[in-house]
Design a protein around this motif. Structure first.
Motif, mmCIF file in Angstrom:
data_model
loop_
_atom_site.group_PDB
_atom_site.id
_atom_site.type_symbol
_atom_site.label_atom_id
_atom_site.label_comp_id
_atom_site.label_asym_id
_atom_site.label_seq_id
_atom_site.Cartn_x
_atom_site.Cartn_y
_atom_site.Cartn_z
ATOM 1 N N VAL A 79 0.973 -0.853 -0.068
ATOM 2 C CA VAL A 79 0.178 0.309 -0.262
ATOM 3 C C VAL A 79 0.658 1.124 0.005
ATOM 4 O O VAL A 79 1.738 1.341 0.558
ATOM 5 N N LEU A 80 0.694 2.763 -1.221
ATOM 6 C CA LEU A 80 1.268 3.658 -1.339
ATOM 7 C C LEU A 80 0.677 4.463 -0.563
ATOM 8 O O LEU A 80 -0.509 4.982 -1.212
ATOM 9 N N VAL A 81 0.643 5.662 0.273
ATOM 10 C CA VAL A 81 0.346 6.385 1.029
ATOM 11 C C VAL A 81 1.374 8.002 0.548
ATOM 12 O O VAL A 81 2.624 7.733 0.766
ATOM 13 N N GLU A 82 0.806 9.179 0.123
ATOM 14 C CA GLU A 82 0.815 10.216 -0.018
ATOM 15 C C GLU A 82 -0.034 10.951 1.036
ATOM 16 O O GLU A 82 -1.298 10.644 1.041
ATOM 17 N N PHE A 83 0.489 11.650 1.621
ATOM 18 C CA PHE A 83 0.240 12.785 3.064
ATOM 19 C C PHE A 83 1.199 13.989 3.814
ATOM 20 O O PHE A 83 2.639 14.005 2.968
ATOM 21 N N TRP A 84 0.615 14.925 3.633
ATOM 22 C CA TRP A 84 0.981 15.566 4.918
ATOM 23 C C TRP A 84 1.481 15.148 6.106
ATOM 24 O O TRP A 84 0.787 14.648 6.787
ATOM 25 N N LEU A 85 2.595 15.465 6.880
ATOM 26 C CA LEU A 85 3.017 15.454 7.914
ATOM 27 C C LEU A 85 3.081 16.878 8.340
ATOM 28 O O LEU A 85 3.887 17.890 7.971
ATOM 29 N N THR A 86 2.649 16.946 9.506
ATOM 30 C CA THR A 86 2.039 18.015 10.305
ATOM 31 C C THR A 86 2.834 18.048 11.601
ATOM 32 O O THR A 86 3.438 16.820 12.587
ATOM 33 N N GLY A 87 3.386 18.848 12.618
ATOM 34 C CA GLY A 87 3.629 18.914 13.964
ATOM 35 C C GLY A 87 3.974 20.369 13.848
ATOM 36 O O GLY A 87 4.817 21.545 13.802
ATOM 37 N N THR A 88 4.610 20.205 15.437
ATOM 38 C CA THR A 88 4.614 21.546 16.048
ATOM 39 C C THR A 88 6.347 21.521 16.888
ATOM 40 O O THR A 88 6.432 20.416 17.393
ATOM 41 N N HIS A 89 7.326 21.787 16.490
ATOM 42 C CA HIS A 89 8.737 22.094 16.491
ATOM 43 C C HIS A 89 8.799 22.829 18.683
ATOM 44 O O HIS A 89 8.828 23.498 18.561
ATOM 45 N N LEU A 90 8.635 21.607 19.554
ATOM 46 C CA LEU A 90 8.388 21.925 20.202
ATOM 47 C C LEU A 90 9.460 21.146 21.511
ATOM 48 O O LEU A 90 9.324 21.572 22.853
ATOM 49 N N GLY A 91 9.902 20.502 20.877
ATOM 50 C CA GLY A 91 11.668 19.637 21.513
ATOM 51 C C GLY A 91 12.615 19.647 21.164
ATOM 52 O O GLY A 91 13.051 20.395 19.463
ATOM 53 N N GLU A 92 13.932 19.174 21.424
ATOM 54 C CA GLU A 92 15.370 19.817 21.255
ATOM 55 C C GLU A 92 15.058 18.692 20.159
ATOM 56 O O GLU A 92 14.712 17.536 19.683
ATOM 57 N N MET A 93 15.744 19.110 18.466
ATOM 58 C CA MET A 93 15.984 18.087 18.242
ATOM 59 C C MET A 93 17.704 17.829 17.462
ATOM 60 O O MET A 93 18.755 18.682 17.531
ATOM 61 N N ARG A 94 17.282 17.224 17.313
ATOM 62 C CA ARG A 94 19.389 16.467 17.531
ATOM 63 C C ARG A 94 19.581 16.057 16.016
ATOM 64 O O ARG A 94 19.464 15.078 15.137
ATOM 65 N N LEU A 95 20.152 16.922 15.128
ATOM 66 C CA LEU A 95 21.164 16.527 14.323
ATOM 67 C C LEU A 95 22.399 15.832 14.373
ATOM 68 O O LEU A 95 23.229 16.227 15.628
ATOM 69 N N PRO A 96 23.168 15.216 13.179
ATOM 70 C CA PRO A 96 24.567 15.116 13.752
ATOM 71 C C PRO A 96 25.454 16.156 13.383
ATOM 72 O O PRO A 96 26.551 15.616 15.061
#
Length: 144
Positions: A79-96
């Motif tokens: 099953v293939l799905v295309e969708f919008w991912l939504t949210g609010t950046h409210l926590g720390e994001m770990r980048l490399p």
């Protein structure tokens, strides 16, 4: 009784909805006994403990993470799905190279995912989400 393609599409709809309401037991139940996510980054979350860890980590960054299905289709055992991912950046994001504090900015990003099924089954073997990591960062105001 709906045909197999219809049941698989419903399983994916249920799976994605349960992710948005944090029904982790329900999400786990959509898998064929062994949950597995294979991410576009190459990361693999294999087994219930690893998958629950992925849920906890991703929701700590975007606690209101959701999805809105744009299109869904069945082909073969997928099953293939295309969708919008939504949210609010409210926590720390770990980048490399660093940790980015919450920006409070809204995320709305187009994504796709494939869900693989075993022959004759309506339970998911593996989910493979596809997205542009740089687009996630850009959408919440982070320079890479």
């Amino acid at each position: 009784m709906p045909d197999l393609a219809e049941r698989r599409i419903q399983t994916v709809r249920d799976h994605m909805h349960r992710e948005t309401v944090y029904d982790w037991d329900g999400v786990i139940d959509t898998f064929a006994g062994h949950p597995r996510y294979e991410m576009a980054t190459g990361q693999v979350f294999d087994g219930e403990e690893a998958v629950r860890g992925y849920f906890a980590a991703s929701r700590s960054v975007f606690p209101d993470q959701g999805n809105e299905i744009i299109a869904i289709a069945h082909t073969g055992n997928t099953v293939l799905v295309e969708f919008w991912l939504t949210g609010t950046h409210l926590g720390e994001m770990r980048l490399p190279d660093r940790v980015v504090p919450a920006t409070g900015r809204k995320l709305r990003m187009r994504m796709a995912a494939s869900f693989e099924f075993a022959e004759g089954s309506d339970r998911i073997l593996v989910e493979r989400p596809y997205y542009d990591q740089a687009a996630v960062a850009r959408s919440i105001g982070i320079d890479l």
